[in-house]
Design a protein around this motif. Structure first.
Motif, PDB file in Angstrom:
ATOM      1  N   SER A 112       5.570  -2.262  -1.702  1.00 36.36           N
ATOM      2  CA  SER A 112       6.139  -1.449  -2.772  1.00 36.36           C
ATOM      3  C   SER A 112       5.725  -1.935  -4.156  1.00 36.36           C
ATOM      4  O   SER A 112       6.280  -1.497  -5.165  1.00 36.36           O
ATOM      5  CB  SER A 112       7.665  -1.435  -2.677  1.00 36.36           C
ATOM      6  OG  SER A 112       8.198  -2.743  -2.798  1.00 36.36           O
ATOM      7  N   GLY A 113       4.739  -2.802  -4.221  1.00 30.98           N
ATOM      8  CA  GLY A 113       4.281  -3.330  -5.487  1.00 30.98           C
ATOM      9  C   GLY A 113       3.308  -2.411  -6.195  1.00 30.98           C
ATOM     10  O   GLY A 113       3.000  -1.310  -5.728  1.00 30.98           O
ATOM     11  N   ARG A 114       2.820  -2.867  -7.335  1.00 31.38           N
ATOM     12  CA  ARG A 114       1.887  -2.069  -8.127  1.00 31.38           C
ATOM     13  C   ARG A 114       0.507  -1.973  -7.486  1.00 31.38           C
ATOM     14  O   ARG A 114      -0.183  -0.972  -7.665  1.00 31.38           O
ATOM     15  CB  ARG A 114       1.757  -2.670  -9.527  1.00 31.38           C
ATOM     16  CG  ARG A 114       3.018  -2.585 -10.363  1.00 31.38           C
ATOM     17  CD  ARG A 114       2.772  -3.161 -11.735  1.00 31.38           C
ATOM     18  NE  ARG A 114       3.927  -3.040 -12.597  1.00 31.38           N
ATOM     19  CZ  ARG A 114       3.971  -3.456 -13.845  1.00 31.38           C
ATOM     20  NH1 ARG A 114       2.903  -4.043 -14.377  1.00 31.38           N
ATOM     21  NH2 ARG A 114       5.070  -3.301 -14.556  1.00 31.38           N
ATOM     22  N   THR A 115       0.101  -3.004  -6.776  1.00 35.50           N
ATOM     23  CA  THR A 115      -1.183  -3.001  -6.096  1.00 35.50           C
ATOM     24  C   THR A 115      -1.008  -2.387  -4.721  1.00 35.50           C
ATOM     25  O   THR A 115      -0.362  -2.964  -3.848  1.00 35.50           O
ATOM     26  CB  THR A 115      -1.749  -4.424  -5.959  1.00 35.50           C
ATOM     27  OG1 THR A 115      -1.911  -4.998  -7.257  1.00 35.50           O
ATOM     28  CG2 THR A 115      -3.096  -4.391  -5.261  1.00 35.50           C
ATOM     29  N   GLN A 155       0.544  -6.175  -8.767  1.00 35.29           N
ATOM     30  CA  GLN A 155       1.335  -7.067  -7.952  1.00 35.29           C
ATOM     31  C   GLN A 155       1.603  -6.432  -6.592  1.00 35.29           C
ATOM     32  O   GLN A 155       1.779  -5.227  -6.487  1.00 35.29           O
ATOM     33  CB  GLN A 155       2.659  -7.385  -8.646  1.00 35.29           C
ATOM     34  CG  GLN A 155       3.580  -8.266  -7.859  1.00 35.29           C
ATOM     35  CD  GLN A 155       4.874  -8.571  -8.585  1.00 35.29           C
ATOM     36  OE1 GLN A 155       4.936  -8.497  -9.803  1.00 35.29           O
ATOM     37  NE2 GLN A 155       5.891  -8.919  -7.836  1.00 35.29           N
TER      38      GLN A 155
END
Length: 118
Positions: free
Chosen positions: A25-28, A1
């Motif tokens: 700041s997401g996972r992706t 994300q």
């Protein structure tokens, strides 16, 4: 994300400069492109500038020569340096991301307000 957060908006006088930033700041962590859009009250949202993987950039005709978009891979951020601001530049500025050149921008930040007084 992908999770995007803009910062740096504010109120300035015409002719002044302002720098706004967008952090992912997401996972992706890797995106194909990060774009800056803006929307003024009663007007359509428009693409202002984009930063593409590898360092390529594009700009709307209305901001060419005044705005510069840059990326900081170490901080996972993209910034927009806005110089010689005009009243017509006033808008809410949004950063957005797309994961490939075949997709539209689908991840969006909450926006940051830029006000320019004449």
């Amino acid at each position: 994300q992908v999770q995007l957060v803009e910062s740096g908006g504010g109120s300035v006088q015409a002719g002044d400069s302002l720098r706004i930033s967008c952090a992912n700041s997401g996972r992706t962590f890797s995106t194909y492109a990060m774009g800056w859009f803006r929307q003024a009250p009663g007007k359509e949202r428009e693409l202002v500038a984009a930063y593409i993987t590898g360092g390529s950039t594009t700009y709307a005709d209305s901001v060419k020569g005044r705005f510069t978009v840059s990326g900081d891979s170490a901080k996972n951020t993209v910034s927009l340096q806005m110089n010689s601001l005009k009243p017509e530049d006033a808008a809410v500025y949004y950063c957005a991301a797309r994961l490939s050149p075949f997709e539209i921008y689908t991840f969006w930040g909450q926006g940051t307000q830029v006000t320019v007084s004449s």
